[in-house]
Design a protein around this motif. Structure first.
Motif, short mmCIF file in Angstrom:
data_model
loop_
_atom_site.label_atom_id
_atom_site.label_comp_id
_atom_site.label_asym_id
_atom_site.label_seq_id
_atom_site.Cartn_x
_atom_site.Cartn_y
_atom_site.Cartn_z
N ALA A 93 0.83 -1.20 0.00
CA ALA A 93 0.00 0.00 0.00
C ALA A 93 0.86 1.26 0.00
CB ALA A 93 -0.93 -0.01 1.21
N ILE A 94 1.88 1.27 0.84
CA ILE A 94 2.77 2.43 0.89
C ILE A 94 3.48 2.62 -0.43
CG2 ILE A 94 4.88 3.33 1.95
CD1 ILE A 94 3.91 2.11 4.60
N ASP A 95 3.93 1.52 -1.03
CA ASP A 95 4.61 1.59 -2.33
C ASP A 95 3.69 2.13 -3.42
OD1 ASP A 95 6.99 0.88 -3.99
OD2 ASP A 95 5.51 -0.41 -4.98
N ARG A 96 2.38 1.88 -3.29
CA ARG A 96 1.41 2.37 -4.27
C ARG A 96 0.91 3.79 -3.96
NH1 ARG A 96 3.28 -1.75 -5.72
NH2 ARG A 96 2.25 -3.56 -6.67
N GLY A 97 1.45 4.39 -2.93
CA GLY A 97 1.11 5.77 -2.62
C GLY A 97 -0.02 5.95 -1.63
N LEU A 98 -0.52 4.85 -1.03
CA LEU A 98 -1.55 4.96 -0.01
C LEU A 98 -0.90 5.32 1.32
CD1 LEU A 98 -2.87 3.11 -2.26
CD2 LEU A 98 -4.25 2.15 -0.42
N ARG A 99 -1.70 5.95 2.20
CA ARG A 99 -1.24 6.21 3.55
C ARG A 99 -1.96 5.27 4.50
NH1 ARG A 99 -1.03 12.48 4.82
NH2 ARG A 99 0.47 11.75 6.38
N ILE A 100 -1.40 5.12 5.68
CA ILE A 100 -1.92 4.16 6.65
C ILE A 100 -2.87 4.86 7.62
CG2 ILE A 100 -1.28 2.51 8.46
CD1 ILE A 100 -0.44 1.82 5.53
N THR A 101 -3.93 4.15 8.00
CA THR A 101 -4.87 4.66 8.99
C THR A 101 -5.20 3.54 9.96
OG1 THR A 101 -6.99 5.78 9.33
CG2 THR A 101 -6.93 4.12 7.63
N GLY A 102 -5.58 3.90 11.18
CA GLY A 102 -6.03 2.91 12.15
C GLY A 102 -4.90 2.20 12.84
N ALA A 103 -4.88 0.86 12.72
CA ALA A 103 -3.80 0.02 13.26
C ALA A 103 -3.60 0.27 14.75
CB ALA A 103 -2.51 0.28 12.49
N HIS A 104 -4.61 0.06 15.55
CA HIS A 104 -4.68 0.47 16.95
C HIS A 104 -3.36 0.32 17.71
CE1 HIS A 104 -8.77 -0.25 15.70
NE2 HIS A 104 -8.65 -1.56 15.80
N LEU A 105 -2.92 1.41 18.29
CA LEU A 105 -1.73 1.36 19.14
C LEU A 105 -2.02 0.64 20.45
CD1 LEU A 105 -0.25 4.94 18.56
CD2 LEU A 105 0.51 2.77 17.56
N LEU A 106 -3.19 0.90 21.05
CA LEU A 106 -3.60 0.22 22.28
C LEU A 106 -5.02 -0.29 22.13
CD1 LEU A 106 -2.28 2.64 25.08
CD2 LEU A 106 -1.20 0.53 24.24
N TRP A 107 -5.18 -1.61 22.30
CA TRP A 107 -6.49 -2.26 22.21
C TRP A 107 -6.50 -3.44 23.17
CZ3 TRP A 107 -8.34 -5.68 17.56
CH2 TRP A 107 -9.69 -5.98 17.72
N TYR A 108 -7.52 -3.51 24.00
CA TYR A 108 -7.54 -4.54 25.04
C TYR A 108 -7.51 -5.95 24.46
CZ TYR A 108 -12.50 -5.71 24.28
OH TYR A 108 -13.68 -6.14 23.73
N LEU A 109 -8.05 -6.16 23.25
CA LEU A 109 -8.07 -7.49 22.65
C LEU A 109 -6.75 -7.87 21.98
CD1 LEU A 109 -11.62 -7.92 21.06
CD2 LEU A 109 -10.61 -9.22 22.93
N ARG A 110 -5.88 -6.90 21.81
CA ARG A 110 -4.59 -7.18 21.17
C ARG A 110 -3.45 -6.62 22.02
NH1 ARG A 110 -7.12 -10.38 19.07
NH2 ARG A 110 -7.42 -10.85 16.85
N THR A 111 -3.59 -6.79 23.34
CA THR A 111 -2.52 -6.44 24.27
C THR A 111 -1.74 -7.72 24.58
OG1 THR A 111 -3.83 -4.67 25.25
CG2 THR A 111 -1.99 -5.50 26.54
N PRO A 112 -0.42 -7.72 24.50
CA PRO A 112 0.32 -8.96 24.76
C PRO A 112 0.08 -9.48 26.17
CG PRO A 112 1.80 -7.06 24.56
CD PRO A 112 0.46 -6.61 24.11
#
Length: 372
Positions: A93-112
């Motif tokens: 996506a980055i190579d095609r010129g898209l930018r990134i959105t979301g990708a939660h920095l902190l989320w209770y369901l994806r906390t190690p």
């Protein structure tokens, strides 16, 4: 079940095939809005036409990056390994010129899981290290970060609706959690000063008591974060809409909620838009029309708010939707037919929901684009 008549006025026009399908990213950009999407399907595992469709339609890629996946075994900052193996679509996506959105920095369901073994001070240090490294790794490629995702849950009866069944809150402590959350925003701002920083939440659209309680909790959290000096830029509204509940959507009530957010000088981002079509008719044509009506009614209200800076769908193509994943069996239809929640069908052809979205974007008021 939602009465068919409740959804027949918003999207009454017939859809004719176009020789060349419009790009939603271009239509949105003309109104000062960014359009994007998530993809749960790796480009390399799909027909080439899928990547072509995605990169033509979307200006933003809602990446699948989580702390748990990036650092599953160690709290040691030196062991963190931010890379594109977690979501191989990111590099493309980055190579095609898209930018990134979301990708939660902190989320209770994806906390190690190892966070539970730390003291509160150790957890604070680990949170800061994680945010500095992940946000710093993608600095310059990210339009927005969901710094916090889903930290309120009123039924758990925590203070001001805070989610208490969370490793983050258990480790940090109820009295300390909001202050640490504010620090997370500060770390994100320092790591990537140009990214829009959001709090992201679900189930705030309908005029029902339990969603009113969630809206109230969200507003209290936003006020507390701002009072604590968090550099929060906006609210992400996930917008996982449900056919069987959408009869409880009231334009005026939702519009008031949007106005309350804007009054706090916050932007609004539609972060995960799709329609769960369980209990909708089996017939594809009828179901697609009803799903398109939901897109039309919802987008007509939310895109009318000048605070809305971006609209992101949770996928583009029906078969790749999380609703049709083997991992989310609770979203299966009783008739065992696949869900049809998105804008394109299995042949990558636009559905009525695509045209409803296109029409809503074309008719949205112009606003100044947020290009941080």
């Amino acid at each position: 079940m939602l009465a068919t008549s409740a959804l027949t006025t918003a999207f009454p026009f017939s859809v004719l095939a176009e020789p060349e399908i419009a790009a939603l990213r271009e239509t949105a950009a003309a109104r000062g809005i960014l359009f994007g999407s998530n993809s749960d399907q790796h480009f390399a595992q799909a027909p080439p036409a899928y990547e072509q469709l995605f990169t033509r339609q979307a200006a933003l890629d809602a990446a699948n990056l989580s702390w748990q996946d990036i650092a599953p075994t160690s709290a040691d900052p030196d062991a963190l390994h931010e890379n594109d193996s977690v979501d191989p679509n990111v590099a493309i996506a980055i190579d095609r010129g898209l930018r990134i959105t979301g990708a939660h920095l902190l989320w209770y369901l994806r906390t190690p899981a190892w966070i539970d073994q730390l003291t509160a001070s150790q957890a604070e240090a680990a949170i800061s290290a994680h945010i500095r490294r992940l946000a710093g790794f993608y600095r310059g490629h990210v339009w927005s970060w969901n710094v916090l995702n889903e930290v309120v849950e009123p039924p758990q009866q925590g203070p001001d609706g805070l989610r208490v069944n969370s490793a983050l809150v258990r480790t940090l402590g109820l009295n300390n959690a909001v202050q640490v959350f504010a620090t997370a925003f500060k770390e994100a701002r320092a790591a990537d000063p140009q990214a829009l920083l959001l709090y992201n939440e679900y189930d705030v659209e309908l005029d029902v008591p339990w969603q009113e309680a969630r809206r109230t909790a969200v507003m209290k959290l936003l006020d507390k974060l701002q009072a604590a000096g968090a550099p929060i830029d906006g609210l992400g509204i996930q917008s996982h809409l449900k056919y069987k509940q959408f009869g409880n959507f009231r334009e005026a009530r939702f519009r008031k909620f949007l106005e309350d957010i804007a009054a706090r000088k916050l932007k609004i981002v539609i972060t995960e838009l799709d329609v769960d079509d369980r209990e909708a008719p089996a017939d594809f044509a009828e179901r697609d029309r009803l799903v398109a009506d939901i897109y039309a009614r919802y987008l007509a209200v939310i895109l009318d708010s000048p605070a809305v800076a971006a609209a992101v769908t949770w996928g583009l193509v029906d078969p790749y939707s999380w609703y049709n994943s083997v991992y989310f069996k609770d979203y299966r239809r009783d008739d065992h037919l696949p869900q049809r929640p998105l804008l394109f069908d299995a042949d990558f052809k636009p559905k009525p929901s695509f045209y409803a979205t296109l029409h809503a974007l074309e008719n949205a008021p112009k606003r100044r684009a947020v290009n941080r």
